[in-house]
Design a protein around this motif. Structure first.
Motif, PDB file in Angstrom:
ATOM      1  N   THR A 331       0.809  -1.213   0.000  1.00  0.00           N
ATOM      2  CA  THR A 331       0.000   0.000   0.000  1.00  0.00           C
ATOM      3  C   THR A 331       0.846   1.269   0.000  1.00  0.00           C
ATOM      4  O   THR A 331       0.456   2.282  -0.572  1.00  0.00           O
ATOM      5  CB  THR A 331      -0.981  -0.008   1.194  1.00  0.00           C
ATOM      6  OG1 THR A 331      -1.910   1.053   1.041  1.00  0.00           O
ATOM      7  CG2 THR A 331      -0.260   0.134   2.521  1.00  0.00           C
ATOM      8  N   SER A 332       2.049   1.234   0.610  1.00  0.00           N
ATOM      9  CA  SER A 332       2.903   2.422   0.615  1.00  0.00           C
ATOM     10  C   SER A 332       3.509   2.721  -0.752  1.00  0.00           C
ATOM     11  O   SER A 332       4.033   3.807  -0.971  1.00  0.00           O
ATOM     12  CB  SER A 332       4.033   2.261   1.642  1.00  0.00           C
ATOM     13  OG  SER A 332       3.532   2.277   2.956  1.00  0.00           O
ATOM     14  N   ALA A 333       3.473   1.756  -1.643  1.00  0.00           N
ATOM     15  CA  ALA A 333       4.041   1.953  -2.978  1.00  0.00           C
ATOM     16  C   ALA A 333       2.996   2.340  -4.016  1.00  0.00           C
ATOM     17  O   ALA A 333       3.338   2.586  -5.175  1.00  0.00           O
ATOM     18  CB  ALA A 333       4.764   0.684  -3.429  1.00  0.00           C
ATOM     19  N   ILE A 334       1.721   2.402  -3.628  1.00  0.00           N
ATOM     20  CA  ILE A 334       0.673   2.727  -4.594  1.00  0.00           C
ATOM     21  C   ILE A 334       0.890   4.124  -5.176  1.00  0.00           C
ATOM     22  O   ILE A 334       0.789   4.333  -6.389  1.00  0.00           O
ATOM     23  CB  ILE A 334      -0.712   2.579  -3.935  1.00  0.00           C
ATOM     24  CG1 ILE A 334      -1.058   1.091  -3.789  1.00  0.00           C
ATOM     25  CG2 ILE A 334      -1.788   3.282  -4.757  1.00  0.00           C
ATOM     26  CD1 ILE A 334      -2.315   0.820  -2.990  1.00  0.00           C
ATOM     27  N   ASN A 335       1.167   5.101  -4.303  1.00  0.00           N
ATOM     28  CA  ASN A 335       1.405   6.454  -4.799  1.00  0.00           C
ATOM     29  C   ASN A 335       2.612   6.525  -5.706  1.00  0.00           C
ATOM     30  O   ASN A 335       2.651   7.298  -6.657  1.00  0.00           O
ATOM     31  CB  ASN A 335       1.567   7.427  -3.625  1.00  0.00           C
ATOM     32  CG  ASN A 335       0.414   8.407  -3.547  1.00  0.00           C
ATOM     33  OD1 ASN A 335      -0.258   8.647  -4.537  1.00  0.00           O
ATOM     34  ND2 ASN A 335       0.187   8.981  -2.384  1.00  0.00           N
ATOM     35  N   VAL A 336       3.648   5.723  -5.405  1.00  0.00           N
ATOM     36  CA  VAL A 336       4.832   5.698  -6.258  1.00  0.00           C
ATOM     37  C   VAL A 336       4.463   5.211  -7.654  1.00  0.00           C
ATOM     38  O   VAL A 336       4.917   5.746  -8.667  1.00  0.00           O
ATOM     39  CB  VAL A 336       5.922   4.800  -5.641  1.00  0.00           C
ATOM     40  CG1 VAL A 336       7.149   4.718  -6.550  1.00  0.00           C
ATOM     41  CG2 VAL A 336       6.321   5.302  -4.259  1.00  0.00           C
ATOM     42  N   THR A 337       3.605   4.199  -7.711  1.00  0.00           N
ATOM     43  CA  THR A 337       3.201   3.600  -8.986  1.00  0.00           C
ATOM     44  C   THR A 337       2.590   4.635  -9.912  1.00  0.00           C
ATOM     45  O   THR A 337       2.817   4.624 -11.120  1.00  0.00           O
ATOM     46  CB  THR A 337       2.195   2.459  -8.725  1.00  0.00           C
ATOM     47  OG1 THR A 337       2.729   1.577  -7.743  1.00  0.00           O
ATOM     48  CG2 THR A 337       1.897   1.686  -9.999  1.00  0.00           C
ATOM     49  N   ARG A 338       1.827   5.536  -9.314  1.00  0.00           N
ATOM     50  CA  ARG A 338       1.204   6.588 -10.121  1.00  0.00           C
ATOM     51  C   ARG A 338       2.131   7.784 -10.322  1.00  0.00           C
ATOM     52  O   ARG A 338       2.299   8.297 -11.424  1.00  0.00           O
ATOM     53  CB  ARG A 338      -0.087   7.038  -9.457  1.00  0.00           C
ATOM     54  CG  ARG A 338      -0.733   8.223 -10.178  1.00  0.00           C
ATOM     55  CD  ARG A 338      -1.564   9.048  -9.246  1.00  0.00           C
ATOM     56  NE  ARG A 338      -2.230  10.142  -9.930  1.00  0.00           N
ATOM     57  CZ  ARG A 338      -2.308  11.362  -9.431  1.00  0.00           C
ATOM     58  NH1 ARG A 338      -1.726  11.642  -8.275  1.00  0.00           N
ATOM     59  NH2 ARG A 338      -2.937  12.310 -10.076  1.00  0.00           N
ATOM     60  N   ASN A 339       2.737   8.269  -9.235  1.00  0.00           N
ATOM     61  CA  ASN A 339       3.425   9.558  -9.288  1.00  0.00           C
ATOM     62  C   ASN A 339       4.671   9.552 -10.153  1.00  0.00           C
ATOM     63  O   ASN A 339       5.084  10.598 -10.668  1.00  0.00           O
ATOM     64  CB  ASN A 339       3.784  10.026  -7.874  1.00  0.00           C
ATOM     65  CG  ASN A 339       2.561  10.506  -7.114  1.00  0.00           C
ATOM     66  OD1 ASN A 339       1.435  10.342  -7.576  1.00  0.00           O
ATOM     67  ND2 ASN A 339       2.756  11.093  -5.955  1.00  0.00           N
ATOM     68  N   MET A 340       5.294   8.393 -10.341  1.00  0.00           N
ATOM     69  CA  MET A 340       6.478   8.348 -11.201  1.00  0.00           C
ATOM     70  C   MET A 340       6.113   8.648 -12.657  1.00  0.00           C
ATOM     71  O   MET A 340       6.994   8.994 -13.458  1.00  0.00           O
ATOM     72  CB  MET A 340       7.179   6.999 -11.081  1.00  0.00           C
ATOM     73  CG  MET A 340       6.331   5.812 -11.485  1.00  0.00           C
ATOM     74  SD  MET A 340       7.101   4.219 -11.086  1.00  0.00           S
ATOM     75  CE  MET A 340       8.459   4.167 -12.241  1.00  0.00           C
ATOM     76  N   THR A 341       4.831   8.551 -12.973  1.00  0.00           N
ATOM     77  CA  THR A 341       4.388   8.886 -14.330  1.00  0.00           C
ATOM     78  C   THR A 341       4.731  10.326 -14.696  1.00  0.00           C
ATOM     79  O   THR A 341       5.089  10.622 -15.844  1.00  0.00           O
ATOM     80  CB  THR A 341       2.862   8.707 -14.443  1.00  0.00           C
ATOM     81  OG1 THR A 341       2.486   7.463 -13.875  1.00  0.00           O
ATOM     82  CG2 THR A 341       2.404   8.777 -15.883  1.00  0.00           C
TER      83      THR A 341
END
Length: 774
Positions: A331-341
């Motif tokens: 769950t802590s990596a969900i934002n990373v998955t999107r924000n690196m876009t």
């Protein structure tokens, strides 16, 4: 913009004297009467069923006041988007280092002894460590068999996500679809495809994770935490322990480094659980090994990039696929998955673009949003492909960059119109500094020199809220109350400068009260380059509200309309009515209050509005608050006999709009330089079958003063900033930016020195030698 007196000046840090004298207090420094010490027993297995836990011997040890296991933890799970983890594992452990029991004792030594007396019977289960294997529709191991039954918590700025049906280990699939990919690749003359491997690395903050919890007489909790987002964590604490906000007070004193690694820390819930159990204050401080095992490393990933380019250097199509090894609790990596876009689209004109990023569960330790939110990884991959393509085309790399950089007012691949694009000025400055058109002079012997240049664009998070309060005292002291989180970046100084500028005051009249939910208002916290921008805007609005109240009182005393008043330091002055003025202290009576009003407290609430993205295309009219840009130039020497890489010179130039404090900005650049060099050349958590083999600062190699260029060889430059209209006095956030371009710039320089393309970090001596021998 009018001439500024405080903003834009390199004012000394307001917390400098405290920190250099050793008086600054961190969580581990606090002690309370009758305080107990906590330790956590951790799993040696990456995946196992817990058959039995015997705590009887530990509980009977003199000095032990509580032993808790998974059966004692709340039913609620932790996690900000998909709650997926209990404070202590209940039936199943999913990574090496997951907590299975915790002890509270009179001393740390007794707590350690008690851990050795706890017996745990496990049944080891098959584990999965490779994210590409785990993301299959039929993986050999499903990390969370009940994932589909977990709740999904949506926040105002949360990714527009859903669980990926048919892929049991995929938490989140973020996609972007722009243009016609088939047409774009068909029109291209050259196709470049590369695969990149990014390792797990650790922020290595000087201060470990720590928390101190105390049960209050009313059954509530006060908790001191090493947390960059304490007010956001407070919401989760309330949910975990079924307490109302009024009964949970969260205090975050100075935090000794964050870089994303203290996001969703487990130390707070452990201390709170034991304090509730014992009725006494409990302090939990992680060891350095625990920091590596359960302290939020960066997200390891594999990235595939495919570019289609015409012979003249025009990019026609780009396809990116990133697979994030998000560990046991993704769950802590969900934002990373999107924000690196955002880092994938912030720089280049790409008419046809396809992006797929996957957040995948494995049985490795859970990572999180290390400085950059995945921007480091995607910048590395894309910039390396840019370098490879320019070489294929026979174009100068800088010429190729310039041809494809977005221009003012163009739309990026997400459909957002970009303005204030400072990358061009940054690139010009580092090219001039490095002498990019000049070949590095070669010497006799095994050392070969080369130069490399890359660019970057990093977001300031949009859609988040900051609230600030500003109180005016009778002696014209201005008290700023905020909850952004002082994690070492200097936000207290910057926010004080903004308030001083608003009041025409000097810095000695500024007082900062920060991150204590009993006194300071809500802020989402110190993440996403948002402190100066978001909290700075809230502080400025709060100052204006406080001045409005002052002017209303002064207006009656002076007989001058409030709109015609201004303030400079201790005086409120009429602008155009014969020089009338009144001292601030004349507004107050003995006791420090204003008759009929009480206190003068101004409030500021700031949210930078964003649009929701289309879940299928990823498009939106406004998805970020701002982009900060930069460029990095390096010169290296490579030893062709040993593979050693020496960074000889580094020049970085960054655009942050109007810098509020130039020296603090330079400090951010220098810190990012060290982290970027470590990522490029040295840092890697060696994880085998889920176990970290170098979980200490002896075996985990960091860049040091011996490797980092200093003086004129390490140049920090600020671009001739164009003020950002949405920012406080034109400022943008840029704290993450200085790390992003370092690794690809070094890789480019290595290529120009020895002709080797590196696709895996870190670029160690061994990997360089392998490349030379292929």
């Amino acid at each position: 913009m009018a001439e500024l007196s405080i903003v834009g000046k390199s004012i000394p840090r307001v917390d400098g004297p405290e920190k250099v004298s050793g008086k600054a207090m961190y969580v581990a420094d606090f002690s309370l009467p009758r305080m107990l010490h906590a330790r956590v027993l951790r799993s040696p297995y990456a995946h196992a069923s817990i058959l039995r836990i015997d705590t009887s011997q530990a509980a009977s040890l003199p000095g032990v006041k509580a032993v808790v296991t998974g059966k004692d933890v709340p039913d609620e799970r932790m996690g900000r988007y998909v709650p997926d983890r209990h404070i202590l594992a209940r039936d199943t452990v999913r990574f090496v280092g997951e907590g299975v029991a915790a002890v509270a004792a009179e001393s740390l030594e007794v707590a350690e002894e008690a851990l050795d007396l706890i017996t745990v019977d496990y049944k080891e289960l098959p584990a999965i460590f490779d994210a590409e294997e785990a993301m299959r529709p039929d993986p050999p191991v499903v990390v969370h068999p009940n994932l589909g039954k977990y709740p999904i918590l949506m926040e105002a700025n949360a990714p527009n996500f859903h669980l990926e049906a048919g892929f049991p280990n995929v938490y989140y699939h973020h996609r972007v679809r722009t243009g016609d990919m088939e047409k774009g690749f068909k029109e291209a003359d050259i196709i470049t495809e590369q695969r990149f491997v990014l390792p797990r690395i650790h922020p290595c903050q000087m201060e470990p994770h720590a928390a101190l919890a105390r049960v209050e007489p009313d059954g509530g909790l006060t908790v001191w935490v090493t947390d960059p987002t304490p007010m956001r964590s407070r919401l989760e604490f309330c949910r975990l322990f079924n307490l109302p906000l009024a009964k949970v007070r969260v205090i975050a004193p100075y935090v000794g480094g964050n870089m994303g690694g203290k996001w969703s820390a487990i130390s707070g819930p452990v201390a709170m659980l034991l304090s509730l159990k014992t009725g006494r204050p409990v302090k939990a401080v992680f060891s350095r090994e625990e920091m590596f095992l359960d302290g939020r490393s960066d997200v390891p990933m594999v990235i595939y990039v495919k570019d289609g380019v015409k012979k003249d250097g025009t990019i026609m199509a780009r396809e990116v696929k990133s697979i994030l090894n998000a560990g046991a609790y993704p769950t802590s990596a969900i934002n990373v998955t999107r924000n690196m876009t955002f880092e994938a689209v912030s720089l280049y004109r790409i008419p046809n673009f396809r992006w797929d990023s996957y957040c995948v569960a494995t049985n490795e330790p859970p990572p999180g949003p290390y400085r950059g939110f995945g921007g480091n990884q995607v910048s590395w991959a894309i910039d390396c492909v840019m370098e490879t393509t320019s070489s294929k085309l026979g174009l100068d790399p800088v010429q190729y960059l310039r041809k494809n950089l977005l221009q003012e007012g163009e739309r990026d691949a997400l459909g957002e119109v970009l303005t204030n694009i400072g990358v061009h000025a940054c690139l010009d400055k580092v090219v001039e500094w490095l002498g990019a058109g000049e070949e590095s002079p070669q010497e006799r012997g095994p050392w070969r020199k080369g130069k490399g240049i890359t660019v970057l664009g990093k977001t300031t998070a949009g859609g988040t809220t900051s609230v600030a309060a500003v109180k005016v005292y009778d002696d014209a002291t201005i008290e700023v109350r905020h909850s952004a989180g002082e994690v070492g970046q200097g936000c207290n100084t910057v926010l004080a400068q903004i308030a001083a500028e608003e009041f025409g005051a000097t810095m000695d009249k500024m007082k900062i009260v920060f991150t204590d939910s009993a006194f300071t208002p809500f802020d989402i916290g110190s993440i996403g380059n948002r402190d100066t921008f978001n909290t700075g805007n809230a502080v400025r609005l709060a100052c204006q509200d406080a001045k409005r109240q002052l002017f209303e009182v002064a207006s009656a005393k002076l007989g001058v309309p409030a709109a015609n008043l201004t303030i400079r330091g201790r005086k409120i002055l009429a602008r155009d009515t014969g020089g009338k003025s009144i001292n601030v202290n004349d507004m107050f009576v003995r006791g420090g209050f204003v008759p009929g009003r009480g206190e003068i407290i101004g409030w500021g609430v700031y949210t930078n509005p964003v649009s929701r993205e289309d879940p299928e295309t990823g498009h939106g009219e406004k998805l970020v608050a701002a982009y900060a840009y930069g460029a990095c130039a390096v010169e290296v020497a490579v030893n062709v006999e040993t593979g050693e890489v020496k960074v000889l010179r580094v020049g970085q130039c960054h655009d942050m709009g109007q810098p509020v404090n130039p020296k603090l900005c330079e400090g951010q650049i220098e810190g990012g330089r060290v982290m970027g060099m470590g990522r490029a050349l040295f840092e890697e958590m060696v994880v085998e079958k889920g176990a970290c083999l170098n979980a200490n600062l002896s075996d985990y190699k960091l860049a040091s003063i011996l490797e980092v260029p200093v003086g004129e060889d390490g140049k920090s430059m600020l671009a001739p900033g164009v003020p950002w209209p949405d920012g406080p006095y034109g400022a943008k956030g840029f704290g993450d930016s200085p790390v992003l371009a370092m690794a690809p710039a070094i890789a480019s320089a290595i290529y120009h020195a020895i002709g080797i393309r590196m696709t895996e970090l870190p670029m160690t001596r061994e990997k360089v030698l392998v490349g030379l021998r292929v």
